[in-house]
Motif scaffolding. Sequence first.
Motif, PDB file in Angstrom:
ATOM      1  N   THR A  86       0.781  -1.165  -0.119  1.00  0.00           N
ATOM      2  CA  THR A  86      -0.083   0.231  -0.033  1.00  0.00           C
ATOM      3  C   THR A  86       0.956   1.047  -0.017  1.00  0.00           C
ATOM      4  O   THR A  86       0.458   2.239  -0.646  1.00  0.00           O
ATOM      5  CB  THR A  86      -1.002   0.151   1.077  1.00  0.00           C
ATOM      6  N   VAL A  87       2.116   1.027   0.966  1.00  0.00           N
ATOM      7  CA  VAL A  87       2.809   2.331   0.970  1.00  0.00           C
ATOM      8  C   VAL A  87       3.428   2.567  -0.551  1.00  0.00           C
ATOM      9  O   VAL A  87       3.589   3.877  -1.168  1.00  0.00           O
ATOM     10  CB  VAL A  87       4.319   1.975   1.938  1.00  0.00           C
ATOM     11  N   SER A  88       3.907   1.554  -1.251  1.00  0.00           N
ATOM     12  CA  SER A  88       4.451   1.742  -2.398  1.00  0.00           C
ATOM     13  C   SER A  88       3.465   2.402  -3.705  1.00  0.00           C
ATOM     14  O   SER A  88       3.959   3.152  -4.489  1.00  0.00           O
ATOM     15  CB  SER A  88       4.957   0.312  -2.970  1.00  0.00           C
ATOM     16  N   GLU A  89       2.195   1.862  -3.604  1.00  0.00           N
ATOM     17  CA  GLU A  89       1.204   2.277  -4.417  1.00  0.00           C
ATOM     18  C   GLU A  89       1.007   3.800  -4.154  1.00  0.00           C
ATOM     19  O   GLU A  89       1.157   4.464  -5.065  1.00  0.00           O
ATOM     20  CB  GLU A  89      -0.040   1.651  -4.163  1.00  0.00           C
ATOM     21  N   ALA A  90       1.005   4.237  -2.642  1.00  0.00           N
ATOM     22  CA  ALA A  90       0.817   5.705  -2.518  1.00  0.00           C
ATOM     23  C   ALA A  90       2.021   6.629  -3.094  1.00  0.00           C
ATOM     24  O   ALA A  90       1.644   7.804  -3.502  1.00  0.00           O
ATOM     25  CB  ALA A  90       0.445   5.715  -1.152  1.00  0.00           C
ATOM     26  N   GLY A 162      10.472   2.223  -1.894  1.00  0.00           N
ATOM     27  CA  GLY A 162      11.021   3.066  -0.708  1.00  0.00           C
ATOM     28  C   GLY A 162      12.042   2.338   0.170  1.00  0.00           C
ATOM     29  O   GLY A 162      12.728   2.897   0.900  1.00  0.00           O
ATOM     30  N   VAL A 163      12.054   0.958  -0.031  1.00  0.00           N
ATOM     31  CA  VAL A 163      13.077   0.174   0.936  1.00  0.00           C
ATOM     32  C   VAL A 163      14.196  -0.747   0.031  1.00  0.00           C
ATOM     33  O   VAL A 163      15.188  -0.332   0.385  1.00  0.00           O
ATOM     34  CB  VAL A 163      12.172  -0.904   1.544  1.00  0.00           C
ATOM     35  N   ASN A 164      13.793  -1.756  -0.796  1.00  0.00           N
ATOM     36  CA  ASN A 164      15.065  -2.266  -1.282  1.00  0.00           C
ATOM     37  C   ASN A 164      14.332  -2.703  -2.851  1.00  0.00           C
ATOM     38  O   ASN A 164      13.112  -2.771  -3.131  1.00  0.00           O
ATOM     39  CB  ASN A 164      15.246  -3.517  -0.423  1.00  0.00           C
ATOM     40  N   ALA A 165      15.299  -3.329  -3.526  1.00  0.00           N
ATOM     41  CA  ALA A 165      14.953  -3.780  -4.861  1.00  0.00           C
ATOM     42  C   ALA A 165      16.035  -4.555  -5.347  1.00  0.00           C
ATOM     43  O   ALA A 165      17.173  -4.412  -4.853  1.00  0.00           O
ATOM     44  CB  ALA A 165      14.745  -2.594  -6.047  1.00  0.00           C
ATOM     45  N   GLY A 166      15.847  -5.641  -6.057  1.00  0.00           N
ATOM     46  CA  GLY A 166      17.032  -6.416  -6.308  1.00  0.00           C
ATOM     47  C   GLY A 166      16.626  -7.733  -7.411  1.00  0.00           C
ATOM     48  O   GLY A 166      15.712  -8.174  -7.237  1.00  0.00           O
ATOM     49  N   PHE A 167      17.528  -8.122  -8.257  1.00  0.00           N
ATOM     50  CA  PHE A 167      17.407  -9.314  -8.805  1.00  0.00           C
ATOM     51  C   PHE A 167      17.925 -10.632  -7.943  1.00  0.00           C
ATOM     52  O   PHE A 167      18.565 -10.547  -6.812  1.00  0.00           O
ATOM     53  CB  PHE A 167      18.461  -9.494  -9.909  1.00  0.00           C
ATOM     54  N   GLY A 168      17.584 -11.722  -8.205  1.00  0.00           N
ATOM     55  CA  GLY A 168      18.187 -12.895  -7.731  1.00  0.00           C
ATOM     56  C   GLY A 168      17.350 -13.727  -6.214  1.00  0.00           C
ATOM     57  O   GLY A 168      16.421 -13.671  -6.509  1.00  0.00           O
ATOM     58  N   LEU A 169      18.348 -14.088  -5.556  1.00  0.00           N
ATOM     59  CA  LEU A 169      17.698 -14.811  -4.343  1.00  0.00           C
ATOM     60  C   LEU A 169      16.543 -14.109  -3.751  1.00  0.00           C
ATOM     61  O   LEU A 169      15.509 -14.745  -3.480  1.00  0.00           O
ATOM     62  CB  LEU A 169      18.989 -15.052  -3.498  1.00  0.00           C
ATOM     63  N   ASP A 170      16.673 -12.860  -3.210  1.00  0.00           N
ATOM     64  CA  ASP A 170      15.715 -12.202  -2.388  1.00  0.00           C
ATOM     65  C   ASP A 170      14.114 -12.004  -3.458  1.00  0.00           C
ATOM     66  O   ASP A 170      13.041 -12.422  -2.936  1.00  0.00           O
ATOM     67  CB  ASP A 170      15.702 -10.891  -2.270  1.00  0.00           C
ATOM     68  N   ALA A 171      14.322 -12.065  -4.703  1.00  0.00           N
ATOM     69  CA  ALA A 171      13.178 -11.734  -5.568  1.00  0.00           C
ATOM     70  C   ALA A 171      12.336 -13.504  -5.744  1.00  0.00           C
ATOM     71  O   ALA A 171      11.550 -13.410  -5.895  1.00  0.00           O
ATOM     72  CB  ALA A 171      13.603 -11.331  -6.997  1.00  0.00           C
TER      73      ALA A 171
END
Length: 363
Positions: A86-90, A162-171
């Motif tokens: 919801t935060v990301s959408e806003a 707002g917080v993080n982004a990434g390819f790979g393991l976390d995705a």
Amino acid sequence: MHITNPVINPEITIGLENVRALMILNPNSTTQSSELLREILPPLFAIEQLKLFVRHTQFPGHAEEMVAGLTRDDYDLIILLGGDGTVSEAINGMLGSADTESPSPETLPKLAVIPTGSANVLVRALGFSADPVEAVHVLARLIEKDISRTICLGTWNDRWFGVNAGFGLDADVLAQVDRVREKGFSATPFRYLMVTARAFGRARNNPPKINVRAVSDDGEEFSLDEAPVLLASNTNPWTFLGPLPVGTNTENSFDGGLSLFGVTDISGLGGLIGVLHLFGADPKRVLNKFSTARTIDFDHASSVTLSCPTPHRFQADGESEGKLTEVKLRSVPDAVEVYAPRAARAPHERKLREILRDFIRVF
């Protein structure tokens, strides 16, 4: 004063006219309930000179539509009851396309978040409690005293995070957790750990090859080829496992630049230690004394390009964004104004007994 029940009325108006606030509730967020609303709303109702409009989201992306184009002439404040989605959408609705010049934060409504999602990373990284009732009491005092700050945000292609982004393991972990939730299971910290262990095993057999090119605020350049794990974060901690904050880059904060954390090789003991660092274990890198952990750190990045020779999953703010081959990230300073208490203590500042206690609580 008569107050209409907000549970059954999708839009209500209360209070005086000095401060205009739009509250957006996501009824599908993890801890949202009628009982919780009865505890959350009274502290806000008690704020003098507050005129509060309450609306519910009805479908994914609805919060983004609600706030698109709003300025401080429309509302002084937007209060979100929901999780990081919801935060990301806003944020994306308020700021619009990241390909265009971002509006000045003074022209946008201030932003406040009451955590009712599963992880609630952004609001907890700002220093709020994960308990929504505790958080709303702190927020009410901040609104009364008008205590706010501006924070940096990240962009990926034409979108914001707002917080993080990434390819790979976390995705890959987030995609698997989404599948688990679709089957009706809750996304508990223990389940995250189990999914992570399976994803790590698959990544060892067929590791992604992520190429990184980054430039810092002061012009320093960084490059890395074929990293199997790469995470870009906008704050520290970058996520939470239940009560346990998970941090990687100790210099990272909402005040300047993106931080990169990567693992160059996930084979052997060194690779395992590197991945454990990603998920918050051994924040002081004590295990490095026993084995050379294959990790890389780069802080205060203003622009980052991530590319893969074949499509791989990409995530931003805990939302799977599909499979991509290239993503361009940027850091935008002073992007939005938020209500926030003092900064939370960073994970690397926690004592060992606190870390062990919270790991036990997770399990």
